[in-house]
Enzyme design. Structure first.
Site, PDB file in Angstrom:
ATOM      1  N   HIS A  84       0.798  -1.234   0.000  1.00  0.00           N
ATOM      2  CA  HIS A  84       0.000   0.000   0.000  1.00  0.00           C
ATOM      3  C   HIS A  84       0.824   1.274   0.000  1.00  0.00           C
ATOM      4  CE1 HIS A  84       0.783  -0.242   4.341  1.00  0.00           C
ATOM      5  NE2 HIS A  84       0.542   1.057   4.369  1.00  0.00           N
TER       6      HIS A  84
HETATM    7  C1  UD1 Z   1      -2.363   5.475   5.610  1.00  0.00           C
HETATM    8  C2  UD1 Z   1      -1.127   6.030   6.305  1.00  0.00           C
HETATM    9  C3  UD1 Z   1      -0.021   4.988   6.276  1.00  0.00           C
HETATM   10  C4  UD1 Z   1      -0.491   3.648   6.802  1.00  0.00           C
HETATM   11  C5  UD1 Z   1      -1.751   3.213   6.096  1.00  0.00           C
HETATM   12  C6  UD1 Z   1      -2.278   1.949   6.723  1.00  0.00           C
HETATM   13  C7  UD1 Z   1      -0.727   8.469   6.104  1.00  0.00           C
HETATM   14  C8  UD1 Z   1       0.070   9.498   5.433  1.00  0.00           C
HETATM   15  N1  UD1 Z   1      -0.621   7.216   5.616  1.00  0.00           N
HETATM   16  O1  UD1 Z   1      -2.039   5.276   4.248  1.00  0.00           O
HETATM   17  O2  UD1 Z   1       1.050   5.439   7.083  1.00  0.00           O
HETATM   18  O3  UD1 Z   1       0.526   2.711   6.580  1.00  0.00           O
HETATM   19  O4  UD1 Z   1      -2.748   4.247   6.213  1.00  0.00           O
HETATM   20  O5  UD1 Z   1      -3.171   1.261   5.930  1.00  0.00           O
HETATM   21  O6  UD1 Z   1      -1.439   8.745   7.029  1.00  0.00           O
HETATM   22  N2  UD1 Z   1      -9.337   4.518   1.027  1.00  0.00           N
HETATM   23  C9  UD1 Z   1     -10.564   3.902   0.900  1.00  0.00           C
HETATM   24  N3  UD1 Z   1     -11.218   3.515   2.031  1.00  0.00           N
HETATM   25  C10 UD1 Z   1     -10.728   3.724   3.281  1.00  0.00           C
HETATM   26  C11 UD1 Z   1      -9.488   4.364   3.402  1.00  0.00           C
HETATM   27  C12 UD1 Z   1      -8.792   4.749   2.273  1.00  0.00           C
HETATM   28  O7  UD1 Z   1     -11.044   3.698  -0.204  1.00  0.00           O
HETATM   29  O8  UD1 Z   1     -11.383   3.340   4.275  1.00  0.00           O
HETATM   30  C13 UD1 Z   1      -8.605   4.919  -0.193  1.00  0.00           C
HETATM   31  C14 UD1 Z   1      -8.913   6.344  -0.626  1.00  0.00           C
HETATM   32  O9  UD1 Z   1      -8.947   6.388  -2.011  1.00  0.00           O
HETATM   33  C15 UD1 Z   1      -7.692   7.097  -0.121  1.00  0.00           C
HETATM   34  C16 UD1 Z   1      -6.590   6.056  -0.257  1.00  0.00           C
HETATM   35  O10 UD1 Z   1      -7.211   4.827   0.040  1.00  0.00           O
HETATM   36  O11 UD1 Z   1      -7.417   8.256  -0.862  1.00  0.00           O
HETATM   37  C17 UD1 Z   1      -5.432   6.294   0.695  1.00  0.00           C
HETATM   38  O12 UD1 Z   1      -5.891   6.427   2.043  1.00  0.00           O
HETATM   39  P1  UD1 Z   1      -5.054   7.305   3.096  1.00  0.00           P
HETATM   40  O13 UD1 Z   1      -5.635   7.149   4.444  1.00  0.00           O
HETATM   41  O14 UD1 Z   1      -4.879   8.703   2.589  1.00  0.00           O
HETATM   42  O15 UD1 Z   1      -3.625   6.662   3.021  1.00  0.00           O
HETATM   43  P2  UD1 Z   1      -3.163   5.142   3.166  1.00  0.00           P
HETATM   44  O16 UD1 Z   1      -2.470   4.749   1.904  1.00  0.00           O
HETATM   45  O17 UD1 Z   1      -4.283   4.291   3.630  1.00  0.00           O
HETATM   46  N1  UDP Z   2      -3.981  -5.661   8.306  1.00  0.00           N
HETATM   47  C1  UDP Z   2      -5.205  -6.313   8.348  1.00  0.00           C
HETATM   48  N2  UDP Z   2      -5.795  -6.668   7.173  1.00  0.00           N
HETATM   49  C2  UDP Z   2      -5.222  -6.430   5.957  1.00  0.00           C
HETATM   50  C3  UDP Z   2      -3.964  -5.776   5.939  1.00  0.00           C
HETATM   51  C4  UDP Z   2      -3.385  -5.390   7.136  1.00  0.00           C
HETATM   52  O1  UDP Z   2      -5.737  -6.566   9.421  1.00  0.00           O
HETATM   53  O2  UDP Z   2      -5.830  -6.780   4.934  1.00  0.00           O
HETATM   54  C5  UDP Z   2      -3.372  -5.260   9.583  1.00  0.00           C
HETATM   55  C6  UDP Z   2      -1.907  -5.587   9.712  1.00  0.00           C
HETATM   56  O3  UDP Z   2      -1.738  -6.889  10.142  1.00  0.00           O
HETATM   57  C7  UDP Z   2      -1.449  -4.564  10.727  1.00  0.00           C
HETATM   58  C8  UDP Z   2      -2.375  -3.392  10.513  1.00  0.00           C
HETATM   59  O4  UDP Z   2      -3.426  -3.860   9.690  1.00  0.00           O
HETATM   60  O5  UDP Z   2      -1.673  -5.016  12.039  1.00  0.00           O
HETATM   61  C9  UDP Z   2      -1.744  -2.195   9.870  1.00  0.00           C
HETATM   62  O6  UDP Z   2      -1.109  -2.566   8.697  1.00  0.00           O
HETATM   63  P1  UDP Z   2      -1.037  -1.620   7.427  1.00  0.00           P
HETATM   64  O7  UDP Z   2      -0.263  -2.402   6.459  1.00  0.00           O
HETATM   65  O8  UDP Z   2      -2.370  -1.130   7.034  1.00  0.00           O
HETATM   66  O9  UDP Z   2      -0.257  -0.313   7.942  1.00  0.00           O
HETATM   67  P2  UDP Z   2       1.257  -0.005   8.369  1.00  0.00           P
HETATM   68  O10 UDP Z   2       1.591  -0.911   9.491  1.00  0.00           O
HETATM   69  O11 UDP Z   2       2.141  -0.168   7.180  1.00  0.00           O
HETATM   70  O12 UDP Z   2       1.217   1.430   8.771  1.00  0.00           O
END
Ligand code: UD1
Ligand code: UDP
Length: 352
Positions: free
Chosen positions: A204
């Site tokens: 991601h």
């Molecule tokens: C965020 C965090 C990252 C973390 C990750 C965990 C920041 C800068 N990044 O990244 O550190 O590792 O979460 O998963 O805070 N979206 C959906 N549904 C949701 C959430 C997100 O569709 O419930 C989509 C949207 O299009 C959104 C994109 O995912 O724009 C990215 O979501 P965002 O929370 O901005 O960043 P992550 O890549 O999830």
């Molecule tokens: N995770 C989960 N389901 C998924 C992917 C991740 O439950 O499909 C869990 C993962 O095991 C971890 C938490 O979500 O405990 C956060 O992981 P993510 O990769 O979203 O974020 P990061 O740790 O890189 O910030």
């Protein structure tokens, strides 16, 4: 004490679970959910599985560019903190929710406790690296998961208020592990895989998902691997695979994001884990499943030093070699604490 905990993204719900439980034994908790993650599979599912109480405030800030998202959260969190006047504001990790909560609190002269302090990738192109550096330098208390995190803060001149307590994600993994046996058989049967005969993949990070060449190389490596692959796909990654029209072969099962318990179950029975997630690297390490990290650097250096994690970026050959590598030597101790980090944090906050 009244302790405001602020969360918004998937990893923070996992980190919050043991902390919320420990805080509620000693303090009044006021939980604030920014709404950064909002899909059922990215948010509510975690609250249910981890038996977290509903947040006192749900701010519905949602997705957006970094500035827009962080700005909305900053304004909304400020209002809540002004109303609640907590004794502590507790933040986790390095997301935009973490940054917004910290900025809102310090400008109101409210003390911030940062859990998972002192981590660094030394890559300032990562949004999380900016968030961590800022948060560490303006927090009152810094709870480090490891001694290397504490040493890093010292190098940056951050010494006061620093404590090594262990990793709260280790706490919760230990607490949830007994629930996994009951799920394993049914889950693996539903996915038509045998224990230790499949690879688990998550991606991601923008450096991988938002670069068509990087994502294309990773997909090519996955396509060339012979073993079945389970790939719970983050919504950001789903959108990019669709937009770039990158094909994946039939041995790769793309599924929606799974809940925490299914994720732990899939990790524990995987042959190897390929990921760019921070949390997943650690969980692989705790389960002693070899990990292949599709990044150029990691904050979790101990996992690499111990031989259980290899950094491969998005290089096809490096990914293939790392997947085939033999099992590293088993570990009898590790540097992420004793599973009581959350309790130590709750106790420590008694002193302001
Ligand atoms: C965020 C965090 C990252 C973390 C990750 C965990 C920041 C800068 N990044 O990244 O550190 O590792 O979460 O998963 O805070 N979206 C959906 N549904 C949701 C959430 C997100 O569709 O419930 C989509 C949207 O299009 C959104 C994109 O995912 O724009 C990215 O979501 P965002 O929370 O901005 O960043 P992550 O890549 O999830
Ligand atoms: N995770 C989960 N389901 C998924 C992917 C991740 O439950 O499909 C869990 C993962 O095991 C971890 C938490 O979500 O405990 C956060 O992981 P993510 O990769 O979203 O974020 P990061 O740790 O890189 O910030």
């Amino acid at each position: 004490m009244k302790v405001a905990t602020v969360v918004g993204a998937r990893p923070e719900f996992v980190q919050l679970a043991p902390v919320s439980r420990a805080l509620r034994q000693l303090h009044e908790e006021c939980m604030i959910h920014t709404g950064q993650h909002y899909d059922y599979a990215m948010s509510a599912q975690f609250f249910e599985e981890l038996a977290l109480p509903p947040p006192a405030y749900h701010l519905n800030c949602g997705s957006g560019s970094h500035g827009a998202q962080t700005g909305r959260m900053l304004e909304a969190i400020e209002q809540v903190l002004q109303e609640e006047q907590p004794d502590w504001v507790v933040v986790f990790g390095d997301t935009n929710s973490t940054l917004a909560a910290t900025l809102a609190a310090v400008k109101l002269h409210l003390p911030v406790a940062h859990i998972e302090a002192g981590l660094r990738s030394f890559n300032r192109a990562m949004p999380e690296e900016i968030n961590r550096v800022v948060v560490d330098h303006i927090s009152t208390r810094l709870f480090c998961p490891t001694h290397s995190a504490q040493a890093q803060l010292a190098k940056e001149g951050v010494i006061q208020g620093v404590e090594v307590v262990g990793d709260v994600m280790y706490d919760i993994q230990l607490q949830m592990e007994p629930a996994l046996d009951a799920r394993a058989e049914g889950l693996l049967r539903a996915l038509e895989v045998e224990p230790h005969s499949y690879l688990l993949v998550t991606i991601h990070r923008p450096a991988n998902t938002d670069d068509v060449n990087a994502l294309g190389r990773i997909a090519e490596a996955l396509n060339r691997l012979a073993m079945p692959i389970i790939f719970p796909m983050h919504p950001r990654t789903q959108a990019r695979f669709a937009a770039y029209h990158i094909p994946l072969e039939k041995h790769i099962q793309v599924i929606p994001p799974v809940g925490y318990l299914d994720m732990l179950t899939l990790e524990r029975s995987a042959h190897r884990i390929l990921t760019d997630s921070g949390g997943v690297q650690k969980q692989a390490f705790f389960f002693q499943v070899p990990c292949v990290t599709m990044r150029e650097e990691t904050e979790w250096i101990e996992t690499v030093q111990a031989g259980w994690n290899v950094l491969v970026g998005s290089d096809i050959a490096a990914i293939l070699v790392a997947v085939e590598r033999p099992m590293p030597p088993l570990l009898h101790e590790h540097p992420f604490g004793n599973g009581d980090a959350a309790v130590l944090i709750a106790q420590s906050l008694i002193q302001r």
